[in-house]
Design an enzyme around this catalytic site. Sequence first.
Site, PDB file in Angstrom:
ATOM      1  N   ARG A  34     100.218  -2.551 -11.635  1.00  8.45           N
ATOM      2  CA  ARG A  34     101.230  -1.639 -11.166  1.00  8.45           C
ATOM      3  C   ARG A  34     102.507  -1.956 -11.923  1.00  8.45           C
ATOM      4  NH1 ARG A  34     100.306  -1.818  -4.683  1.00  8.45           N
ATOM      5  NH2 ARG A  34     102.477  -1.184  -4.694  1.00  8.45           N
ATOM      6  N   ASP A  70      90.210   4.228   3.407  1.00  7.32           N
ATOM      7  CA  ASP A  70      91.545   3.711   3.131  1.00  7.32           C
ATOM      8  C   ASP A  70      91.528   3.035   1.769  1.00  7.32           C
ATOM      9  OD1 ASP A  70      94.206   2.882   3.614  1.00  7.32           O
ATOM     10  OD2 ASP A  70      93.476   0.929   4.279  1.00  7.32           O
ATOM     11  N   LYS A  71      92.698   2.783   1.202  1.00  5.46           N
ATOM     12  CA  LYS A  71      92.741   2.140  -0.109  1.00  5.46           C
ATOM     13  C   LYS A  71      93.077   0.657   0.002  1.00  5.46           C
ATOM     14  CE  LYS A  71      96.286   2.271  -2.832  1.00  5.46           C
ATOM     15  NZ  LYS A  71      96.448   0.839  -3.225  1.00  5.46           N
ATOM     16  N   THR A  72      94.283   0.353   0.473  1.00  4.35           N
ATOM     17  CA  THR A  72      94.742  -1.028   0.491  1.00  4.35           C
ATOM     18  C   THR A  72      93.940  -1.864   1.484  1.00  4.35           C
ATOM     19  OG1 THR A  72      96.969  -0.266  -0.034  1.00  4.35           O
ATOM     20  CG2 THR A  72      96.746  -2.513   0.812  1.00  4.35           C
ATOM     21  N   ASP A  74      94.226   2.643  10.524  1.00  2.07           N
ATOM     22  CA  ASP A  74      93.017   3.425  10.225  1.00  2.07           C
ATOM     23  C   ASP A  74      92.217   3.751  11.475  1.00  2.07           C
ATOM     24  OD1 ASP A  74      93.479   3.235   7.394  1.00  2.07           O
ATOM     25  OD2 ASP A  74      92.725   1.181   7.477  1.00  2.07           O
ATOM     26  N   GLU A 129     106.392  -8.668  -5.796  1.00  2.00           N
ATOM     27  CA  GLU A 129     107.309  -9.763  -6.103  1.00  2.00           C
ATOM     28  C   GLU A 129     106.574 -11.095  -6.144  1.00  2.00           C
ATOM     29  OE1 GLU A 129     110.268  -9.481  -3.125  1.00  2.00           O
ATOM     30  OE2 GLU A 129     111.288  -7.765  -4.018  1.00  2.00           O
ATOM     31  N   THR A 178      95.430   7.456   1.902  1.00  2.00           N
ATOM     32  CA  THR A 178      96.270   6.268   1.803  1.00  2.00           C
ATOM     33  C   THR A 178      97.719   6.616   2.035  1.00  2.00           C
ATOM     34  OG1 THR A 178      96.951   4.460   0.324  1.00  2.00           O
ATOM     35  CG2 THR A 178      96.468   6.578  -0.694  1.00  2.00           C
ATOM     36  N   GLY A 179      98.491   5.631   2.407  1.00  3.38           N
ATOM     37  CA  GLY A 179      99.926   5.807   2.564  1.00  3.38           C
ATOM     38  C   GLY A 179     100.692   5.481   1.304  1.00  3.38           C
ATOM     39  N   ARG A 210     100.429   9.304   0.815  1.00 11.24           N
ATOM     40  CA  ARG A 210     101.526   9.318   1.786  1.00 11.24           C
ATOM     41  C   ARG A 210     101.074   9.844   3.147  1.00 11.24           C
ATOM     42  NH1 ARG A 210     104.693   5.480   0.663  1.00 11.24           N
ATOM     43  NH2 ARG A 210     106.106   5.739  -1.095  1.00 11.24           N
TER      44      ARG A 210
END
Length: 1032
Positions: A513, A403-405, A691, A499, A593-594, A660
Amino acid sequence: FCSWCRRKVQYGSIFINWVDSRTIYVGHREPPPGTEAYIPQRFPDNRIVSSKYTFWNFVPKNLFEQFRRIANFYFLIIFLVQLIIDTPTSPVTSGLPLLFVITVTAIKQGYEDWLRHKADNAMNQYPVHFIQHGKLVRKQSRKLRVGDIVMVKEDETFPCDLIFLSSSREDGTCFVTTASLDGESSHKTHYAVQDTKAFHNEQEMDALHATIECLLFRSKRLHFVTFIFCRPLGSENLLLRGATLKNTEKIFGVAIYTGMETKMALNYQAKSQKRSAVEKSMNVFLIVYLCILISKALINTVLKYVWQSEPFRDEPWYNQKTEPERKRNLFLRAFTDFLAFMVLFNYIIPVSMYVTVEMQKFLGSYFLTWDEEMFDEDTGEGPLVNTSDLNEELGQIEYVFTDKTGTLTENNMEFVECCIEGHVYVPHVICNGQILHDCTGIDMIDSSPGGSGKREELFFRALCLCHTVQVKDDDSVDGLKKSQLSRRSCIYISSSPDEVALVEGIQRYEGLRTLCVAYKELTAEEYSKVQKLLQNAKLALQDREKKLAEVYEKIERDFILLGATAVEDRLQEKAADTIEALQKAGIKVWVLTGDKMETAAATCYACKLFRRNTQILELTTKKIEEQSLHDVLFDLSKTVLRHKLFLEICRNCSAVLCCRMAPLQKAQIVKLIKLSKEHPITLAIGDGANDVSMILEAHVGIGIIGKEGRQAARNSDYAIPKFKHLKKMLLVHGHFYYVRISELVQYFFYKNVCFIFPQFLYQFFCGFSQQTLYDTAYLTLYNISFTSLPILFYGLMEQHVSADTLKREPSLYRDVAKNALLRWRAFIYWTFLGVFDAVVFFFGAYLLYDNTVVTSNGQMFGNWTFGTLVFTVLVFTVTLKLALDTHYWTWINHFMIWGSLVFYVVFSLLWGGIIWPFLNYQRMYYVFMQMLSSGPAWLGIILLITVSLLPDVLKKVLCRQLWPTATERIQYFKICCFLSSDQPERKNYCVLWEAWYYAGAIKPSAIEHVTCIFDPNKLSYICLEGEGQYRC
């Protein structure tokens, strides 16, 4: 109330079956009789079960699983045969080892399942507050029922899937973190039902009369649609089990899905029994040995009747048959003899190998949990082992799916800079060329010449207004106050981490980003029109998301661009170094990853999965907007995922990024590779509940322990605090586990061939009478006591190279990849080595007996003395063979190896009545002592042991000199360094051998012509040989 027809929705290649609907009566207030059709529905309780056994089914279920193993089932049959017919050996010889194996394995598996029960109980017995008769009552989570009104306080986890009824906040909102579900630690805003958000106490809630109609499904659900008071509800009103309430004092909600029907549970892939490649190889080898055993028994049965075809051999004068024996059916006699030979030779199947393997895995797993280098001081966590059955699989990984995040990144956005009308602005934290990381306030300075400064105010006004950031005085993460970590009196929370980074960027330097900032002016009339369109779309009963997306599309056009911001989700410490090491080890790394492709690709470049010179191949069907994601996944499923071309393309890539991805689609990708032609060994690693599916699907599942929650760690095979620890887990621990257990398995087969093949040869000299060569005690204790502990501790402690070397040289992982040590070539070598040693044992002792009067009074040795001589040579040879294979000696190895030989001698003296006359066995009385009193017997033992070990020693020497592996070169280098360490004139030798290993050009024969000079500037040596130069 609104009705809903049956529908079948397809999401990618995942089908969701909508079956009717479920009706939920809030607070269990059922309608009065006769008012409407009422059909009571039964729902599961809120119990979560991850254990395998219960108190009642443990014995039968565990026995069934154990006897599915070939060796256990085979020995059960042999034991029953020994009980039924007259066999040459006692049933104890098979029954006792089998009982020992079954008992130890059951204890080990029972203990592991008890730990799972303990974890389940901690979750199921968690206290929950719910409303009963207008009062707040506390009960265990497992007793929660659908329809109960639950109160959840700040920082508590939602015990089931809830419909959000009311909040302590005046606006009827609450903030939730779903870190344990999807790895996102940002705060998400949820909204209470409009009709109930004004209910703030228990009495008002208890007086609520409401019914919820929601879609009932039998498969994994991806959408949520429900109705209350004919008002449509959506995901913004749904609070999922596993999420945590934040920045809200308390909320009330009604339970709609409980236990194994919650989204968290439904998104889990079904657990399956995982078996390692080593265990599969063991089963194949056992089948081969079973065929050898049947062949031996069949050959001996045929030869017995050929031998007995002569009358004087069939019925000698001292052993005449009785009349019933003569009349017995020939086929029945032959079958009985066949079974007797099967019993006689059954020890070629090493039943004790399984229990030794189980103990080696169970005890060896503690070396992983005890590793101090894998302990994370920030979280106070170390690695966890949820199952020890897959230890060696860590040394066979070919694909890593990550996974990434939260796994590769810290999921912590940091502000870097912004751009307004082409001018770059950075935080004013640079003073005299130094970055001030701990500044408490900053000014924005223009780093580009010619800044106009016309739209800066409008740009920052947009940033200040267009966000969902909330300010809170204090918060905590894993026991640490955020304000303490950030040195501020308040903290910011938001549904978007970007944010938060932008707002925090005004206070401190953080850091890529990109987000665009734009604006559009609306008149009062235009605003009223837009608000009406949004309100109608929100109240739509069908296609609500699509209608909302259409409204947004109408609004978000003709914007004026103000500028852009840049924030960064920092990589975890040493994540790039870990991926680079894995790639050097020959492991392919895929990121699933999503996130969007652009964001994920940037992370892949940062962690060195992609290089700047990497040729990127983008495989997609079309560019899409966010709301069209489902359609694209559906097309992708039909055109790519199910096509072999996709698999072929990806397998030929050095790295793959899949964006995605839904949780179950991650599992599908893992399964696609796992079931490909080569059947590679896969590993999946992640940190969130999303996951879990791929973690369960992969051969080995790794969960990240951390602030993102424990769902991934609880459902994984192993858990580690940070991604960087994966490097040592695979390259060091995995390498050691595989080498140790491979040697253990091959050694077991080898020593059992050495043990039983002399028994096969002995039948040619005893008229195929099924006479045993060894005493019953030796048959029983050979695998249990005499030869078991040395190989067990070898399997726990052996280090053919040091751990530092394995970390420094990831390429050594390739030496053991693809089950290299358990291939057919190695198996056949060990088998033939056992046959050769067995021939030496038997015929060496036979020649010694045939030509020598071995006692001082001229008497010849008898049958049991001959068997004891063969057995003594056997025990010493197989034990010394293990000593020759040992590279890493400790006092434990010395104690076990030499201690087992001493134990054999002491036991033989006891069994023969020498040390303790009361413990004497009729046929073995004084046999061992008589053998030791003979000088030729001593000479024969030493000579036969030497001859047996010589071929293996010669083979090792020749292979190391002519065809050394990378590991053997490292071993040679260590030996050279050790021998040269105390010789000043040869102190360059260590450097020389290291240069030879890395450069591959300096040969041992040229050692005297090489000079090594230390370079203090680069802290390295330069080795010179003629015109050649090597730095190491």
